[in-house]
Design a protein around this motif. Structure first.
Motif, PDB file in Angstrom:
ATOM      1  N   CYS A  71       0.980  -1.349   0.198  1.00 13.69           N
ATOM      2  CA  CYS A  71       0.336   0.394  -0.116  1.00 13.69           C
ATOM      3  C   CYS A  71       0.675   1.212  -0.001  1.00 13.69           C
ATOM      4  O   CYS A  71       1.551   1.274   1.201  1.00 13.69           O
ATOM      5  CB  CYS A  71      -1.196   0.324   1.361  1.00 13.69           C
ATOM      6  SG  CYS A  71      -1.854   1.679   1.803  1.00 13.69           S
ATOM      7  N   VAL A  72       0.689   2.194  -1.188  1.00 13.07           N
ATOM      8  CA  VAL A  72       1.154   3.406  -1.140  1.00 13.07           C
ATOM      9  C   VAL A  72      -0.098   4.216  -0.347  1.00 13.07           C
ATOM     10  O   VAL A  72       0.596   6.192  -0.724  1.00 13.07           O
ATOM     11  CB  VAL A  72       1.492   3.578  -2.504  1.00 13.07           C
ATOM     12  CG1 VAL A  72       2.264   2.760  -2.587  1.00 13.07           C
ATOM     13  CG2 VAL A  72       0.501   3.682  -2.528  1.00 13.07           C
ATOM     14  N   SER A  73      -0.677   4.098   0.391  1.00 12.93           N
ATOM     15  CA  SER A  73      -1.260   5.007   0.643  1.00 12.93           C
ATOM     16  C   SER A  73      -2.277   6.346   0.036  1.00 12.93           C
ATOM     17  O   SER A  73      -1.678   7.578  -0.168  1.00 12.93           O
ATOM     18  CB  SER A  73      -0.548   5.771   2.114  1.00 12.93           C
ATOM     19  OG  SER A  73      -2.063   7.044   2.645  1.00 12.93           O
ATOM     20  N   CYS A  74      -2.561   5.938  -1.821  1.00 14.76           N
ATOM     21  CA  CYS A  74      -3.322   6.555  -2.527  1.00 14.76           C
ATOM     22  C   CYS A  74      -4.332   7.023  -1.721  1.00 14.76           C
ATOM     23  O   CYS A  74      -5.371   7.858  -2.246  1.00 14.76           O
ATOM     24  CB  CYS A  74      -3.743   6.387  -3.533  1.00 14.76           C
ATOM     25  SG  CYS A  74      -4.685   4.783  -3.849  1.00 14.76           S
ATOM     26  N   GLN A  75      -5.020   6.358  -0.730  1.00 14.96           N
ATOM     27  CA  GLN A  75      -6.515   6.816  -0.174  1.00 14.96           C
ATOM     28  C   GLN A  75      -7.611   6.904  -1.688  1.00 14.96           C
ATOM     29  O   GLN A  75      -8.219   7.287  -1.236  1.00 14.96           O
ATOM     30  CB  GLN A  75      -6.257   7.735   0.033  1.00 14.96           C
ATOM     31  CG  GLN A  75      -5.083   7.748   1.700  1.00 14.96           C
ATOM     32  CD  GLN A  75      -4.755   9.249   1.936  1.00 14.96           C
ATOM     33  OE1 GLN A  75      -5.663  10.242   1.263  1.00 14.96           O
ATOM     34  NE2 GLN A  75      -5.855   9.843   3.507  1.00 14.96           N
ATOM     35  N   ILE A 131      -7.203   5.705   6.351  1.00 17.34           N
ATOM     36  CA  ILE A 131      -6.198   6.023   6.385  1.00 17.34           C
ATOM     37  C   ILE A 131      -5.585   7.191   6.293  1.00 17.34           C
ATOM     38  O   ILE A 131      -6.117   7.818   6.174  1.00 17.34           O
ATOM     39  CB  ILE A 131      -5.715   5.602   5.025  1.00 17.34           C
ATOM     40  CG1 ILE A 131      -6.565   4.006   4.505  1.00 17.34           C
ATOM     41  CG2 ILE A 131      -4.427   5.754   4.547  1.00 17.34           C
ATOM     42  CD1 ILE A 131      -6.555   4.449   2.684  1.00 17.34           C
ATOM     43  N   CYS A 162      -8.086  -0.414  -6.245  1.00 15.45           N
ATOM     44  CA  CYS A 162      -6.729  -0.646  -5.619  1.00 15.45           C
ATOM     45  C   CYS A 162      -5.127  -0.541  -6.846  1.00 15.45           C
ATOM     46  O   CYS A 162      -5.291  -1.806  -7.370  1.00 15.45           O
ATOM     47  CB  CYS A 162      -5.594  -1.272  -4.543  1.00 15.45           C
ATOM     48  SG  CYS A 162      -4.503  -1.272  -4.158  1.00 15.45           S
ATOM     49  N   ILE A 206      -4.774  -4.261  -1.839  1.00 14.40           N
ATOM     50  CA  ILE A 206      -5.753  -4.671  -0.573  1.00 14.40           C
ATOM     51  C   ILE A 206      -6.217  -5.874  -1.174  1.00 14.40           C
ATOM     52  O   ILE A 206      -7.186  -5.818  -2.379  1.00 14.40           O
ATOM     53  CB  ILE A 206      -6.042  -3.407  -0.227  1.00 14.40           C
ATOM     54  CG1 ILE A 206      -7.649  -3.655   0.761  1.00 14.40           C
ATOM     55  CG2 ILE A 206      -7.435  -3.081  -2.079  1.00 14.40           C
ATOM     56  CD1 ILE A 206      -7.713  -2.832   1.254  1.00 14.40           C
ATOM     57  N   CYS A 248      -9.217   3.731  -2.205  1.00 11.52           N
ATOM     58  CA  CYS A 248      -9.381   2.643  -1.563  1.00 11.52           C
ATOM     59  C   CYS A 248     -11.113   3.492  -0.702  1.00 11.52           C
ATOM     60  O   CYS A 248     -11.738   3.476  -0.192  1.00 11.52           O
ATOM     61  CB  CYS A 248      -9.232   1.385  -0.769  1.00 11.52           C
ATOM     62  SG  CYS A 248      -7.746   2.378   0.792  1.00 11.52           S
ATOM     63  N   PHE A 261      -2.803  -1.193  -6.864  1.00 10.38           N
ATOM     64  CA  PHE A 261      -0.980  -1.657  -7.117  1.00 10.38           C
ATOM     65  C   PHE A 261      -1.302  -2.706  -5.537  1.00 10.38           C
ATOM     66  O   PHE A 261      -0.120  -3.765  -5.134  1.00 10.38           O
ATOM     67  CB  PHE A 261      -0.926  -0.587  -5.363  1.00 10.38           C
ATOM     68  CG  PHE A 261      -0.820   0.503  -5.596  1.00 10.38           C
ATOM     69  CD1 PHE A 261       1.129   1.526  -7.259  1.00 10.38           C
ATOM     70  CD2 PHE A 261      -0.765   1.390  -5.766  1.00 10.38           C
ATOM     71  CE1 PHE A 261       1.758   2.480  -6.864  1.00 10.38           C
ATOM     72  CE2 PHE A 261      -0.711   3.091  -5.921  1.00 10.38           C
ATOM     73  CZ  PHE A 261       0.662   2.999  -7.012  1.00 10.38           C
TER      74      PHE A 261
HETATM   75  S1  SF4 Z   1      -6.072   2.026  -2.876  1.00  8.62           S
HETATM   76 FE1  SF4 Z   1      -4.418   0.016  -2.557  1.00  8.62          FE
HETATM   77  S2  SF4 Z   1      -2.664   1.432  -2.258  1.00  8.62           S
HETATM   78 FE2  SF4 Z   1      -4.194   2.697  -2.446  1.00  8.62          FE
HETATM   79  S3  SF4 Z   1      -4.461   3.167  -0.162  1.00  8.62           S
HETATM   80 FE3  SF4 Z   1      -5.993   1.481  -0.513  1.00  8.62          FE
HETATM   81  S4  SF4 Z   1      -4.528  -0.528   0.036  1.00  8.62           S
HETATM   82 FE4  SF4 Z   1      -3.267   1.740  -0.471  1.00  8.62          FE
END
Ligand code: SF4
Ligand code: SF4
Lengths: 202, 166, 391
Positions: free
Chosen positions: A62-66, A79, A117, A122, A68, A119
């Motif tokens: 996860c790169v915390s792109c938020q 997040i 997501c 998740i 999701c 990446f």
């Molecule tokens: S969409 Fe994927 S990468 Fe982005 S915050 Fe959610 S889990 Fe992390």
């Protein structure tokens, strides 16, 4: 004559009753905690976070792109994005989530977070025995509870995980090829400014 | 006048009095039932088992239930205006007192009350049955016919209109 | 020796009574007779609930309760603890006093009827010479408590349930009483003890149970059907039909009072079954003369359990009747048949013993049964229902 059908019904139930003692096939009930049915591969219930390698803190995809967090219909993901960047498995510097909570008492298992997501960070879990005595915090899963290794993912959803792994590998190969090309080009033409490849975020 | 008699009499009187004075009609029926049970117990105390149990079977098992049913089906259990008016109460009390006076006078002036009860006749079920079948066979049959007629009448009333027209 | 074992409880009581001072004798005697009944039948209730659930489960190809204790036999205890510890809720609009009295009265009435049931030889609490009448009189008090429960809860479901229950109970009380009249005619007594004693003799090895006569068999079947309806059991469980009015008249009860209703219902079922045994199946008498060495109370409870099994079996088999079917069955089939059965018993009484009376009475019963069942079916056409989408 009155009662014919009743007699017929009575013989049927008697046959069921006696049959259930001699014929085990009749009793289709699975005695749950002791006996379990094999898991169906497409089972899914709540999301978890995948990490590569052995250290969950370093390997979190996860790169915390938020994305999701924004897409989740009941808004059960929370997040907090990090201020700094850390290298991910490939060594690239990335943001990472300082907090990643999912309230699975709210989650409706819709899998939208997984779909959006970019990446493959998740994925859906199959763990269902999650009852808790704590009414308020017990079902709020923290980052450390959510993090599961890629091996675990491969174990619970083999086909899907293989496809994901292949796609990821291909992408990484592409990136590497590009980097090599760039390096070659750099070697061929001595440019004054070197493009900082590792600094890219997206 | 033993304690048991006083107790049963008290139950009976309380029950019937409550049946007259309570506001809620269903409560009245239940209180009346209590009174009837007390009466049945008094019969039993006198050794008249058959009469006592028949009293329970008929009055508690059937009449009380039917009364409750009728109340539920016809109107709400709330007291009506009429029953609250004092003139009705007054005349009701008057009539009750008159009936009581007549009965009391009849009992007191009758000879049987003063007599010392002789050896009690053994009124077993067997004897009651024999009496019904020999001495009182005609009244029994008449009552039977009456009840049958009532039963048929009830059936005819309950029959739906279309069937009756045919 | 068998005699001794048979009478062991009676002897035990006499032995205990010897230690009681004279003035307390009547009270002590009553307590010693009543307490065993108060223990035995609730215990039987506990056993029956688990047997019923297991049996029904097996009939539906399930296991039934099997978690609490070995094979789930401790399930009733778990149920009991659960219902005791649950909150006792009284609806705010309910009629408090009546709401409280209904279950109490139900249980009291259900227990009272056991006073006249002979559980074994010389084992009856009260040998009334109007025993059968007592049984029906006290049994009819159950209806009143059902009405009280349904009315006082101030709930539409419970009122509907009570209405249904009372309509059903009144309709089926008639055939119930009329079916037992034949036995009273034959025995010439209303005392349960006398009725059993009349049946406790044997010609060679065969017993003289009333069920082994044409009128007795008919009476027994009618009695059992009416008893099923009286105790609100499947297929006559309209008053509490779970799928329509949830639990009928006791829907607004919870916790221990709910359990009391349950207890009362089962006690009523045992009592009517025990009455059927007393009237038709020879009470505590052994089925064959060479089996008389087995104690009488064992026979009584064996017969009772058999009948309970039959109840469970029926419950696992039949769907619920509709209200009109229920009423038609009571008034157009059961009532006339029980009346004809009384005539049959009379004919039997006045004809000389032999094959002829067997033939005549059986014919009478069978023919009228066939005619009445045709009458029930008249004007109705039965067809196999087809579904547009389901199949
Ligand atoms: S969409 Fe994927 S990468 Fe982005 S915050 Fe959610 S889990 Fe992390
Ligand atoms: S599965 Fe659906 S509800 Fe659950 S966290 Fe993901 S997006 Fe939200």
């Amino acid at each position: 004559m009155l009662g014919e059908g009743i007699l017929k019904g009575l013989t049927e139930t008697a046959r069921n009753f006696l049959g259930s003692y001699v014929n085990k096939d009749r009793l289709t009930t699975v005695q749950f905690p002791e006996e379990r049915l094999p898991q169906i591969e497409a089972t899914r219930d709540f999301p978890f976070l995948v990490y590569d390698g052995s250290d969950w803190q370093a390997g979190l995809r996860c790169v915390s792109c938020q994305i999701c967090e924004k897409e989740c219909p009941p808004k059960c993901i929370y997040i907090e994005k990090s201020k700094d960047k850390k290298p991910d498995v490939t060594g690239k510097l990335q943001f990472y989530p300082t907090t990643f909570d999912i309230d699975i008492s709210v989650c409706m298992s819709c899998q939208i977070c997984v779909e959006v997501c970019p990446f493959d960070a998740i994925k859906m879990n199959v763990e269902f025995e999650m009852s808790s005595e704590d009414r308020f915090g017990g079902l709020l899963l923290r980052k450390e509870q959510l993090a599961k290794s890629n091996e675990y993912y491969n174990k619970i959803h083999p086909t899907e995980a293989a496809a994901v792994d292949a796609a990821l590998a291909e992408e990484r190969a592409k990136v590497e090829a590009k980097a090599r090309q760039a390096a070659e080009a750099k070697a061929a033409t001595p440019a004054p400014v070197a493009a900082p490849v590792a600094g890219e975020t997206k | 006048m033993t304690i048991s008699f006083l107790l049963l009499a008290a139950i009976t009187i309380t029950g019937t009095a409550a049946a007259m004075s309570l506001k809620n009609l269903v409560h009245c029926v239940l209180a009346l039932t209590l009174g009837l049970v007390g009466l049945a117990a008094l019969y039993l105390r006198l050794g008249a088992q058959f009469v006592g149990f028949t009293q329970i079977l008929v009055y508690v098992g059937a009449v009380a239930i039917l009364a409750a049913f009728a109340i539920m089906m016809t109107r709400s259990a709330e007291p009506s205006e009429l029953s609250r008016s004092s003139s009705i109460r007054f005349s009701g009390t008057l009539i009750a007192l008159m009936v009581f006076a007549v009965l009391a006078w009849a009992i007191c002036s009758g000879t049987s009350a003063l007599q010392v009860p002789g050896p009690q006749p053994e009124a077993s079920v067997h004897q009651i049955g024999l009496a019904l079948m020999h001495l009182f066979v005609l009244p029994l049959e008449v009552i039977g016919i009456l009840l049958t007629a009532a039963l048929i009448g009830a059936g005819v009333l309950a029959m739906d209109e279309t069937r009756r027209a045919q | 020796m068998p005699e001794m074992i048979d009478q062991i409880f009676v002897l035990l009581k006499h032995w205990l009574m010897a230690y009681v001072p004279g003035t307390l004798q009547p009270i002590a005697s009553a307590v010693l007779s009543v307490v065993p009944v108060l223990i035995a039948f609730p215990l039987l209730f506990a056993i029956t609930t688990v047997l019923e659930r297991k049996g029904l489960g097996r009939m539906q190809n399930r296991y039934g309760p099997n978690r609490v204790g070995p094979f789930g036999i401790l399930q009733p205890m778990a149920d009991g603890i659960k219902s005791l510890t649950k909150e006792d809720i009284i609806p705010r609009t309910a009629d408090q006093a009546v709401h409280f009295l209904a279950p109490v009265m139900l249980v009291i009435a259900s227990f009272l009827v056991y006073a006249v049931l002979p559980i074994g030889k010389n084992m009856v609490i009260a040998n009334l010479n109007t025993g059968v009448l007592f049984f029906f009189a006290v049994g009819s008090m159950v209806e009143l408590s059902v009405f009280m429960a349904g009315w006082s809860s101030r709930s539409k479901y419970s009122l509907l349930g009570a209405m249904r229950a009372i309509a059903q109970m009144i309709s089926y009380e008639m055939p119930l009483v009329l079916a037992s009249v034949v036995v009273i005619m034959a025995a010439g007594s209303l005392s349960t003890v006398t009725i059993v004693n009349m049946q406790a003799s044997y010609t060679r090895i065969w017993p003289h149970w009333y069920v082994f006569t044409p009128w007795g068999l008919t009476g027994f079947v009618l009695f059992m059907i009416a008893a099923t309806a009286e105790s609100n059991r499947c297929p006559f469980d309209m008053p509490e039909g779970e799928s329509e009015i949830i639990a009928g008249y006791y829907i607004e009860y919870s916790g221990f009072k709910f359990a009391l209703f349950f207890l009362g219902e089962y006690l009523g079922m045992f009592a009517t079954s025990a009455m059927a045994i007393t009237l038709f199946l020879g009470g505590w008498a052994a089925p064959f003369s060479f089996l008389t060495w087995i104690p009488s109370y064992v026979w009584f409870f064996a017969k009772l359990l058999t009948i309970i099994m039959a109840f469970i079996w029926i419950r696992g088999t039949l769907p619920r009747l509709r209200m009109d079917q229920l009423m038609n069955f009571a008034w157009k089939f059961m009532l006339p048949l029980s009346l004809i059965n009384i005539v049959g018993a009379g004919v039997w009484h006045f004809m000389p013993a032999g094959f002829a009376r067997w033939l005549i009475v059986s014919l009478l019963v069978v023919v009228s049964c066939a005619l009445l069942s045709r009458g029930l079916r008249r004007g109705k056409s039965f067809y196999v229902r087809t579904y547009r989408f389901a199949s």
